[in-house]
Write a protein that holds these residues in place. Sequence first.
Motif, short mmCIF file in Angstrom:
data_model
loop_
_atom_site.label_atom_id
_atom_site.label_comp_id
_atom_site.label_asym_id
_atom_site.label_seq_id
_atom_site.Cartn_x
_atom_site.Cartn_y
_atom_site.Cartn_z
N VAL A 118 0.83 -1.20 0.00
CA VAL A 118 0.00 0.00 0.00
C VAL A 118 0.87 1.25 0.00
CG1 VAL A 118 -1.85 -1.21 1.19
CG2 VAL A 118 -0.20 0.11 2.53
N GLY A 119 0.28 2.33 -0.53
CA GLY A 119 0.96 3.61 -0.56
C GLY A 119 0.86 4.34 0.77
N GLU A 120 1.48 5.50 0.83
CA GLU A 120 1.51 6.30 2.04
C GLU A 120 0.11 6.71 2.46
OE1 GLU A 120 3.86 10.29 3.63
OE2 GLU A 120 4.56 9.19 1.88
N GLY A 121 -0.15 6.66 3.75
CA GLY A 121 -1.46 7.00 4.27
C GLY A 121 -2.38 5.81 4.42
N LEU A 122 -1.95 4.63 3.98
CA LEU A 122 -2.74 3.41 4.10
C LEU A 122 -2.01 2.39 4.97
CD1 LEU A 122 -3.87 3.01 0.38
CD2 LEU A 122 -5.30 3.73 2.31
N THR A 123 -2.76 1.46 5.56
CA THR A 123 -2.21 0.44 6.44
C THR A 123 -2.53 -0.93 5.87
OG1 THR A 123 -2.60 1.89 8.35
CG2 THR A 123 -2.20 -0.45 8.80
N GLU A 124 -1.50 -1.73 5.67
CA GLU A 124 -1.70 -3.04 5.04
C GLU A 124 -2.69 -3.92 5.80
OE1 GLU A 124 1.84 -5.14 4.12
OE2 GLU A 124 2.63 -3.60 2.77
N THR A 125 -2.73 -3.81 7.12
CA THR A 125 -3.61 -4.66 7.91
C THR A 125 -5.09 -4.31 7.72
OG1 THR A 125 -3.23 -3.22 9.82
CG2 THR A 125 -1.89 -5.23 9.65
N ASP A 126 -5.39 -3.17 7.09
CA ASP A 126 -6.78 -2.83 6.78
C ASP A 126 -7.30 -3.60 5.57
OD1 ASP A 126 -7.13 -1.03 8.86
OD2 ASP A 126 -6.47 0.69 7.69
N PHE A 127 -6.41 -4.32 4.89
CA PHE A 127 -6.79 -5.05 3.68
C PHE A 127 -6.70 -6.56 3.95
CE2 PHE A 127 -5.32 -0.91 2.41
CZ PHE A 127 -6.22 -0.53 1.44
N ALA A 128 -7.63 -7.29 3.35
CA ALA A 128 -7.66 -8.74 3.49
C ALA A 128 -8.14 -9.34 2.17
CB ALA A 128 -8.55 -9.17 4.65
N ARG A 129 -8.14 -10.67 2.08
CA ARG A 129 -8.63 -11.36 0.88
C ARG A 129 -9.60 -12.46 1.29
NH1 ARG A 129 -4.70 -14.36 -2.14
NH2 ARG A 129 -5.61 -13.80 -4.16
N PHE A 130 -10.56 -12.73 0.43
CA PHE A 130 -11.45 -13.86 0.64
C PHE A 130 -11.72 -14.50 -0.72
CE2 PHE A 130 -14.19 -10.25 -0.20
CZ PHE A 130 -15.20 -10.76 -1.01
N GLN A 131 -12.07 -15.78 -0.68
CA GLN A 131 -12.36 -16.49 -1.93
C GLN A 131 -13.86 -16.54 -2.15
OE1 GLN A 131 -10.79 -20.50 -2.28
NE2 GLN A 131 -10.56 -20.25 -4.49
N ARG A 132 -14.26 -16.14 -3.33
CA ARG A 132 -15.65 -16.11 -3.71
C ARG A 132 -16.14 -17.50 -4.11
NH1 ARG A 132 -17.51 -11.20 -5.63
NH2 ARG A 132 -18.65 -12.33 -7.26
N PRO A 133 -17.45 -17.74 -4.09
CA PRO A 133 -17.96 -19.05 -4.53
C PRO A 133 -17.60 -19.39 -5.98
CG PRO A 133 -19.65 -17.87 -3.29
CD PRO A 133 -18.51 -16.91 -3.50
N ASP A 134 -17.37 -18.34 -6.81
CA ASP A 134 -16.99 -18.61 -8.20
C ASP A 134 -15.52 -18.99 -8.33
OD1 ASP A 134 -15.67 -16.16 -7.91
OD2 ASP A 134 -17.21 -15.03 -8.97
N GLY A 135 -14.79 -19.02 -7.22
CA GLY A 135 -13.39 -19.42 -7.23
C GLY A 135 -12.42 -18.28 -7.27
N ALA A 136 -12.87 -17.09 -7.66
CA ALA A 136 -11.98 -15.94 -7.72
C ALA A 136 -11.71 -15.42 -6.30
CB ALA A 136 -12.59 -14.84 -8.57
N TRP A 137 -10.58 -14.74 -6.17
CA TRP A 137 -10.25 -14.08 -4.90
C TRP A 137 -10.59 -12.60 -5.01
CZ3 TRP A 137 -8.37 -16.28 -0.39
CH2 TRP A 137 -8.06 -17.64 -0.47
#
Length: 317
Positions: A118-137
């Motif tokens: 992430v760029g300045e002013g953002l915090t990486e821990t505010d972002f996460a990932r999940f897997q959708r039922p269609d298989g995409a993340w």
Amino acid sequence: MQNNRIIAVSWLLSALSLGACETDAAPTYDGRNPYASDKDEATVGGGVGGVSTTGGDSRSITADIVLLSDRKFAGYLANSQDRALYMFANDVPGSGLSSCTDACLEKWPVFDVKDISVGEGLTETDFARFQRPDGAWQTSFKGHPLYYFTMDGDSGEIAGDGVGGRWFVARDYFAFLGAKADLTPEGASAVAPYLTNKLGRTSYVFMKDTVAKGATGPVSACTGPCLDSWPVWTAPLSLDALILPSSMVATDFGNFDREVGGISVKQLTYRGWPLYYYTPDDLAGETSGHLSGAWRAIDPVLFAETNLSAAPGNGGY
């Protein structure tokens, strides 16, 4: 000055076959992000959240997601190519699910980056990932799934904000909206988005309260044991710079002093009405307080004193 970027576009090659026969089924999403890229070079400096889009004294870092600003939106999320990202009111933040499926994804493709930077002013821990039922993340920001809008033809364009009253450019909002197919909030004549806090917790008004008028502040009819079930939404220290969806305006929010458990607090108001939560709503997206006695979830666009239906005569807390 244009940002110098080294763009390394990485397309997901595993497209799903749509089949040769014609059916009435909704189009199948193939999982690709039309604006996806690997870690591209983004320029950050002295703009909103440390981001500079006009050059000057800045430094280059490798970032998948940055904060940008324009004349209308300060501090919105964009990918490394300045493509705006969006949030959907129909999604329940933190649920790890997306309400945008099938044909919806043709207009609103998902945003995703593995091992995000992430760029300045953002915090990486505010972002996460999940897997959708269609298989995409899909990547989320503070629990909100992130999307692109296919009609954003140029970098820096934000054509998707406000679409359907449910799509908004991704920002760190103070309040946001929820939506359910079976809930008509107070003020609306049909299903419409309702007011929540930034984490998706539903907010309510008590129709037995006295609304603020002019210089006269509101009066809460919820006191004592009532507040155990209906805790107040406390106001922030300042209401001067609230970040809100474009369907709301900051001047509709206010506060007033009251006592809760012997402690003086400032309760948040909307158009003069005190705002509360409901204790049994212990998860984002829950709305069990709506239509409970004189309590209502509200449509923040249309809600006003004149929209209120008569409070139930026997309603308690």
